[in-house]
Design a protein around this motif. Sequence first.
Motif, PDB file in Angstrom:
ATOM      1  N   HIS A  96       0.813  -1.227   0.000  1.00 44.96           N
ATOM      2  CA  HIS A  96       0.000   0.000   0.000  1.00 44.96           C
ATOM      3  C   HIS A  96       0.843   1.273   0.000  1.00 44.96           C
ATOM      4  CE1 HIS A  96      -3.364  -2.737   1.202  1.00 44.96           C
ATOM      5  NE2 HIS A  96      -3.966  -1.958   0.325  1.00 44.96           N
ATOM      6  N   GLN A  97       2.164   1.133  -0.139  1.00 43.69           N
ATOM      7  CA  GLN A  97       3.014   2.321  -0.275  1.00 43.69           C
ATOM      8  C   GLN A  97       2.798   2.898  -1.680  1.00 43.69           C
ATOM      9  OE1 GLN A  97       4.862   3.448   2.411  1.00 43.69           O
ATOM     10  NE2 GLN A  97       3.811   1.744   3.419  1.00 43.69           N
ATOM     11  N   THR A  98       2.627   4.191  -1.769  1.00 47.39           N
ATOM     12  CA  THR A  98       2.335   4.813  -3.066  1.00 47.39           C
ATOM     13  C   THR A  98       3.501   5.673  -3.542  1.00 47.39           C
ATOM     14  OG1 THR A  98       1.279   6.693  -1.956  1.00 47.39           O
ATOM     15  CG2 THR A  98      -0.146   4.853  -2.612  1.00 47.39           C
ATOM     16  N   GLY A  99       3.573   5.829  -4.860  1.00 43.48           N
ATOM     17  CA  GLY A  99       4.553   6.717  -5.459  1.00 43.48           C
ATOM     18  C   GLY A  99       5.953   6.145  -5.567  1.00 43.48           C
ATOM     19  N   LEU A 111      10.696  -1.033  -0.282  1.00 40.26           N
ATOM     20  CA  LEU A 111      10.163  -1.036  -1.644  1.00 40.26           C
ATOM     21  C   LEU A 111      11.063  -0.244  -2.589  1.00 40.26           C
ATOM     22  CD1 LEU A 111       7.740  -2.260  -3.070  1.00 40.26           C
ATOM     23  CD2 LEU A 111       6.460  -0.158  -2.617  1.00 40.26           C
ATOM     24  N   GLN A 112      11.604   0.873  -2.110  1.00 36.72           N
ATOM     25  CA  GLN A 112      12.512   1.669  -2.938  1.00 36.72           C
ATOM     26  C   GLN A 112      13.785   0.886  -3.260  1.00 36.72           C
ATOM     27  OE1 GLN A 112      11.989   5.017  -4.252  1.00 36.72           O
ATOM     28  NE2 GLN A 112      13.601   4.067  -5.491  1.00 36.72           N
ATOM     29  N   MET A 113      14.298   0.150  -2.277  1.00 36.33           N
ATOM     30  CA  MET A 113      15.490  -0.670  -2.518  1.00 36.33           C
ATOM     31  C   MET A 113      15.205  -1.769  -3.539  1.00 36.33           C
ATOM     32  SD  MET A 113      17.063  -1.088   1.314  1.00 36.33           S
ATOM     33  CE  MET A 113      17.603   0.328   2.262  1.00 36.33           C
ATOM     34  N   LEU A 114      14.012  -2.362  -3.470  1.00 36.57           N
ATOM     35  CA  LEU A 114      13.635  -3.379  -4.458  1.00 36.57           C
ATOM     36  C   LEU A 114      13.619  -2.785  -5.864  1.00 36.57           C
ATOM     37  CD1 LEU A 114      10.696  -5.353  -2.772  1.00 36.57           C
ATOM     38  CD2 LEU A 114      13.104  -6.000  -2.909  1.00 36.57           C
ATOM     39  N   VAL A 115      13.035  -1.606  -5.991  1.00 33.94           N
ATOM     40  CA  VAL A 115      12.973  -0.938  -7.298  1.00 33.94           C
ATOM     41  C   VAL A 115      14.375  -0.601  -7.785  1.00 33.94           C
ATOM     42  CG1 VAL A 115      12.191   1.137  -8.511  1.00 33.94           C
ATOM     43  CG2 VAL A 115      10.642  -0.046  -6.935  1.00 33.94           C
ATOM     44  N   ASP A 116      15.212  -0.075  -6.882  1.00 32.80           N
ATOM     45  CA  ASP A 116      16.592   0.260  -7.260  1.00 32.80           C
ATOM     46  C   ASP A 116      17.349  -0.977  -7.723  1.00 32.80           C
ATOM     47  OD1 ASP A 116      16.036   2.863  -6.574  1.00 32.80           O
ATOM     48  OD2 ASP A 116      17.096   2.806  -4.650  1.00 32.80           O
ATOM     49  N   ALA A 170      24.157   7.968   8.298  1.00 31.71           N
ATOM     50  CA  ALA A 170      23.130   8.834   8.891  1.00 31.71           C
ATOM     51  C   ALA A 170      22.105   9.262   7.840  1.00 31.71           C
ATOM     52  CB  ALA A 170      23.791  10.057   9.522  1.00 31.71           C
ATOM     53  N   GLU A 171      22.585   9.518   6.616  1.00 26.50           N
ATOM     54  CA  GLU A 171      21.666   9.885   5.538  1.00 26.50           C
ATOM     55  C   GLU A 171      20.740   8.728   5.192  1.00 26.50           C
ATOM     56  OE1 GLU A 171      24.181  11.208   2.380  1.00 26.50           O
ATOM     57  OE2 GLU A 171      24.738  13.061   3.400  1.00 26.50           O
ATOM     58  N   TRP A 172      21.299   7.503   5.171  1.00 28.30           N
ATOM     59  CA  TRP A 172      20.460   6.320   4.907  1.00 28.30           C
ATOM     60  C   TRP A 172      19.426   6.157   6.020  1.00 28.30           C
ATOM     61  CZ3 TRP A 172      20.449   1.848   1.586  1.00 28.30           C
ATOM     62  CH2 TRP A 172      21.185   2.049   0.420  1.00 28.30           C
ATOM     63  N   LYS A 173      19.860   6.390   7.264  1.00 28.90           N
ATOM     64  CA  LYS A 173      18.950   6.228   8.400  1.00 28.90           C
ATOM     65  C   LYS A 173      17.760   7.172   8.267  1.00 28.90           C
ATOM     66  CE  LYS A 173      18.717   6.403  13.431  1.00 28.90           C
ATOM     67  NZ  LYS A 173      19.458   6.577  14.689  1.00 28.90           N
ATOM     68  N   GLU A 174      18.063   8.428   7.919  1.00 27.71           N
ATOM     69  CA  GLU A 174      16.996   9.423   7.799  1.00 27.71           C
ATOM     70  C   GLU A 174      16.104   9.149   6.594  1.00 27.71           C
ATOM     71  OE1 GLU A 174      16.516  14.244   7.187  1.00 27.71           O
ATOM     72  OE2 GLU A 174      18.421  13.431   7.898  1.00 27.71           O
ATOM     73  N   ARG A 175      16.730   8.832   5.447  1.00 28.78           N
ATOM     74  CA  ARG A 175      15.962   8.658   4.211  1.00 28.78           C
ATOM     75  C   ARG A 175      15.090   7.407   4.219  1.00 28.78           C
ATOM     76  NH1 ARG A 175      18.332   7.946  -1.937  1.00 28.78           N
ATOM     77  NH2 ARG A 175      16.322   7.735  -2.927  1.00 28.78           N
ATOM     78  N   PHE A 176      15.659   6.291   4.795  1.00 33.69           N
ATOM     79  CA  PHE A 176      14.961   5.020   4.698  1.00 33.69           C
ATOM     80  C   PHE A 176      14.384   4.528   6.013  1.00 33.69           C
ATOM     81  CE2 PHE A 176      18.053   4.678   1.091  1.00 33.69           C
ATOM     82  CZ  PHE A 176      17.104   4.733   0.080  1.00 33.69           C
ATOM     83  N   GLY A 177      14.493   5.301   7.070  1.00 34.78           N
ATOM     84  CA  GLY A 177      13.890   4.917   8.337  1.00 34.78           C
ATOM     85  C   GLY A 177      14.547   3.705   8.977  1.00 34.78           C
ATOM     86  N   LEU A 178      15.885   3.588   8.867  1.00 38.81           N
ATOM     87  CA  LEU A 178      16.591   2.431   9.424  1.00 38.81           C
ATOM     88  C   LEU A 178      16.762   2.593  10.924  1.00 38.81           C
ATOM     89  CD1 LEU A 178      19.440   2.088   6.773  1.00 38.81           C
ATOM     90  CD2 LEU A 178      17.223   0.948   6.791  1.00 38.81           C
ATOM     91  N   ASP A 179      16.818   1.427  11.621  1.00 40.01           N
ATOM     92  CA  ASP A 179      17.094   1.493  13.048  1.00 40.01           C
ATOM     93  C   ASP A 179      18.603   1.433  13.283  1.00 40.01           C
ATOM     94  OD1 ASP A 179      17.813  -1.134  12.711  1.00 40.01           O
ATOM     95  OD2 ASP A 179      16.084  -1.971  13.746  1.00 40.01           O
ATOM     96  N   ASP A 180      19.005   1.544  14.564  1.00 43.41           N
ATOM     97  CA  ASP A 180      20.433   1.634  14.888  1.00 43.41           C
ATOM     98  C   ASP A 180      21.200   0.388  14.473  1.00 43.41           C
ATOM     99  OD1 ASP A 180      20.103   4.154  15.892  1.00 43.41           O
ATOM    100  OD2 ASP A 180      19.835   3.505  17.964  1.00 43.41           O
ATOM    101  N   ALA A 181      20.574  -0.793  14.610  1.00 48.58           N
ATOM    102  CA  ALA A 181      21.266  -2.037  14.245  1.00 48.58           C
ATOM    103  C   ALA A 181      21.572  -2.071  12.750  1.00 48.58           C
ATOM    104  CB  ALA A 181      20.413  -3.248  14.639  1.00 48.58           C
ATOM    105  N   ALA A 182      20.630  -1.608  11.943  1.00 45.82           N
ATOM    106  CA  ALA A 182      20.851  -1.579  10.494  1.00 45.82           C
ATOM    107  C   ALA A 182      21.935  -0.569  10.135  1.00 45.82           C
ATOM    108  CB  ALA A 182      19.545  -1.244   9.773  1.00 45.82           C
ATOM    109  N   VAL A 183      21.973   0.556  10.858  1.00 46.82           N
ATOM    110  CA  VAL A 183      23.002   1.563  10.609  1.00 46.82           C
ATOM    111  C   VAL A 183      24.380   1.003  10.950  1.00 46.82           C
ATOM    112  CG1 VAL A 183      23.901   3.803  11.347  1.00 46.82           C
ATOM    113  CG2 VAL A 183      21.466   3.523  10.889  1.00 46.82           C
ATOM    114  N   GLU A 184      24.478   0.249  12.049  1.00 41.51           N
ATOM    115  CA  GLU A 184      25.756  -0.371  12.410  1.00 41.51           C
ATOM    116  C   GLU A 184      26.231  -1.309  11.299  1.00 41.51           C
ATOM    117  OE1 GLU A 184      25.686  -2.265  16.223  1.00 41.51           O
ATOM    118  OE2 GLU A 184      24.960  -0.468  17.227  1.00 41.51           O
ATOM    119  N   GLU A 185      25.294  -2.035  10.686  1.00 39.91           N
ATOM    120  CA  GLU A 185      25.644  -2.932   9.583  1.00 39.91           C
ATOM    121  C   GLU A 185      26.201  -2.139   8.398  1.00 39.91           C
ATOM    122  OE1 GLU A 185      26.027  -6.647   7.800  1.00 39.91           O
ATOM    123  OE2 GLU A 185      25.425  -6.204   9.855  1.00 39.91           O
ATOM    124  N   LEU A 186      25.615  -0.968   8.145  1.00 34.68           N
ATOM    125  CA  LEU A 186      26.086  -0.139   7.034  1.00 34.68           C
ATOM    126  C   LEU A 186      27.484   0.412   7.286  1.00 34.68           C
ATOM    127  CD1 LEU A 186      22.847   1.931   6.298  1.00 34.68           C
ATOM    128  CD2 LEU A 186      23.793   0.105   4.905  1.00 34.68           C
TER     129      LEU A 186
END
Length: 200
Positions: free
Chosen positions: A12-15, A116-121, A143-159
């Motif tokens: 149901h994500q649009t755009g 969904l954006q990552m799937l499209v990319d 930090a930019e990925w965290k803000e843009r994609f709504g990642l949590d701290d664990a995902a940011v540590e992985e990045l």
Amino acid sequence: MELLIDTWNVLHQTGILPPDSAGNGIKGLTRLIGSSRWNRDRTTLVCDGTPSDSCPIGARISVVFTGPYRTADDEIMHRVSVSSAKKSITVVTSDREIIRSIKAAGAQHLGSAAFLQMLVDDHNTPQSKKVHRPTGLTEQGAAEWKERFGLDDAAVEELLKPDIQDPIIPKQPPEEPDIKQEDSALPESLLEEARRLLDS
């Protein structure tokens, strides 16, 4: 890693999806996952209700319908709570109740729009250029990925983890000095006798 996907929340994500891909439903979503950075992860699409048609399943992807008496939200939270490997689970949703529950249990979270954006990319990236996951970002990039994609701290540590190790340069063996005949510690007479025996 295991993905638990709040399917209707993602769909149901649009755009985000291009017009020719929008409205493809579960089958289209599974196709996108199959050609994405997550194609080697175990993935479960959790859906409310009962299936209206046959759904694709495979060795690494499954579709679960919760039936008339349980919601997909409850199913996702339950699966996380009973898992013995909660930290290896990433839940894809934008539902705040699910996010609070699974993060408290120790699972990771990825927002539906970001996923969904990552799937499209990934779908638009040539196969030769695809990577399993982006790693080794700078702190600013993460930090930019965290803000843009709504990642949590664990995902940011992985990045932030480096994806390329420093090359190991083998040590060169020390060069052996040239030993001249006269530098030998053996008496010349003994060397002469050895040569004579070798020649005979």
